[in-house]
Design a protein around this motif. Sequence first.
Motif, mmCIF file in Angstrom:
data_model
loop_
_atom_site.group_PDB
_atom_site.id
_atom_site.type_symbol
_atom_site.label_atom_id
_atom_site.label_comp_id
_atom_site.label_asym_id
_atom_site.label_seq_id
_atom_site.Cartn_x
_atom_site.Cartn_y
_atom_site.Cartn_z
ATOM 1 N N SER A 46 0.860 -1.176 0.000
ATOM 2 C CA SER A 46 0.000 0.000 0.000
ATOM 3 C C SER A 46 0.892 1.220 0.000
ATOM 4 O O SER A 46 1.812 1.334 0.821
ATOM 5 N N ASP A 47 0.645 2.129 -0.942
ATOM 6 C CA ASP A 47 1.423 3.364 -1.006
ATOM 7 C C ASP A 47 1.102 4.268 0.183
ATOM 8 O O ASP A 47 -0.040 4.320 0.658
ATOM 9 N N PHE A 48 2.097 5.012 0.627
ATOM 10 C CA PHE A 48 1.846 6.087 1.578
ATOM 11 C C PHE A 48 1.099 7.214 0.872
ATOM 12 O O PHE A 48 1.420 7.568 -0.265
ATOM 13 N N THR A 49 0.136 7.779 1.546
ATOM 14 C CA THR A 49 -0.517 8.970 1.006
ATOM 15 C C THR A 49 0.376 10.181 1.282
ATOM 16 O O THR A 49 1.233 10.143 2.177
ATOM 17 N N PRO A 50 0.198 11.269 0.532
ATOM 18 C CA PRO A 50 0.975 12.473 0.832
ATOM 19 C C PRO A 50 0.808 12.940 2.280
ATOM 20 O O PRO A 50 1.778 13.379 2.902
ATOM 21 N N ASP A 51 -0.394 12.842 2.827
ATOM 22 C CA ASP A 51 -0.595 13.244 4.221
ATOM 23 C C ASP A 51 0.188 12.348 5.177
ATOM 24 O O ASP A 51 0.737 12.829 6.182
ATOM 25 N N GLU A 52 0.247 11.067 4.878
ATOM 26 C CA GLU A 52 1.025 10.154 5.725
ATOM 27 C C GLU A 52 2.515 10.475 5.648
ATOM 28 O O GLU A 52 3.231 10.408 6.652
ATOM 29 N N VAL A 53 2.995 10.820 4.456
ATOM 30 C CA VAL A 53 4.403 11.229 4.321
ATOM 31 C C VAL A 53 4.649 12.503 5.121
ATOM 32 O O VAL A 53 5.650 12.624 5.842
#
Length: 281
Positions: A204-211
């Motif tokens: 699962s890719d990290f979302t920009p908010d998670e980054v």
Amino acid sequence: MRHGLEICCGGPSVTASLLVELGVLAERAGWDGVFFEDYLIYYEGDDPPTYDPWLLLAAIAARTGRVRLGTTVTALPRRRPAKLAREALTVDHISGGRATVAVGVGDPKDRGLAVFGERTDLKTRAAMLDEGLDLLVGLLGGGRVDHQGDHYRADAVTLRPAPVQAPRVPVWVGGSTQAKAVLRRAARADGIVPYKLTDTEGWSDFTPDEVRDMVAALPAARADGEPFDVAIGGRRRRPDERAERAYLGEIAAAGATWWLEFVPAGDPEAMRAAVARGPLG
């Protein structure tokens, strides 16, 4: 944001000469980094060919002049920290200061653990990583290290020559951010190579908010004053390159300093093509 390749260190039909060729080709194609997986026995196929990443990196270092070279990720509990430090320091000198070491607790599906009698219980490996990380960081700085721990010992030792890079060869910490210890360990080093799920069979890719949240939870700078490295990725490029470019722009804006694109074991011509097409920029 820089763009690197995470390349398999083995697999059916994969040869050492092919992997060195890919590392050299990566520099010509405009990639910023070449990072190999690190296994004693590769995880695909029966008795698959497998190659030592630091020997591959040394060969690539002698034939390149720009790309950053390292592993993603070395299971530190399976390595002697002093031996790993010596290997990384050697590549740092061959490359003129382009080495990076990424370490973690180890892949749960690493067949090279149990078959050689290595510790497989997570609690012990986590303790070895915690202790070994401090020792490795010290040894890669070229200063005198005095360490007495439960798993490792160093009696007032200094590894020479000192690293080309100051104050040390950068150390990244890898692992799933579902395990909160990964952020804690990374904060003691120079960067993080995170993946999202503890289950390594999924992705699962990290979302920009998670980054963005991850960046906020980590130091702003490395020991050398440069921005703390946040290396996102570790998967193959998706077919929709327009959507992929948009995603990379979003995570770069969120604070990611690296995007790593995976080159899996496969047909040698397909592997060459994946490298030769260059990064999405």
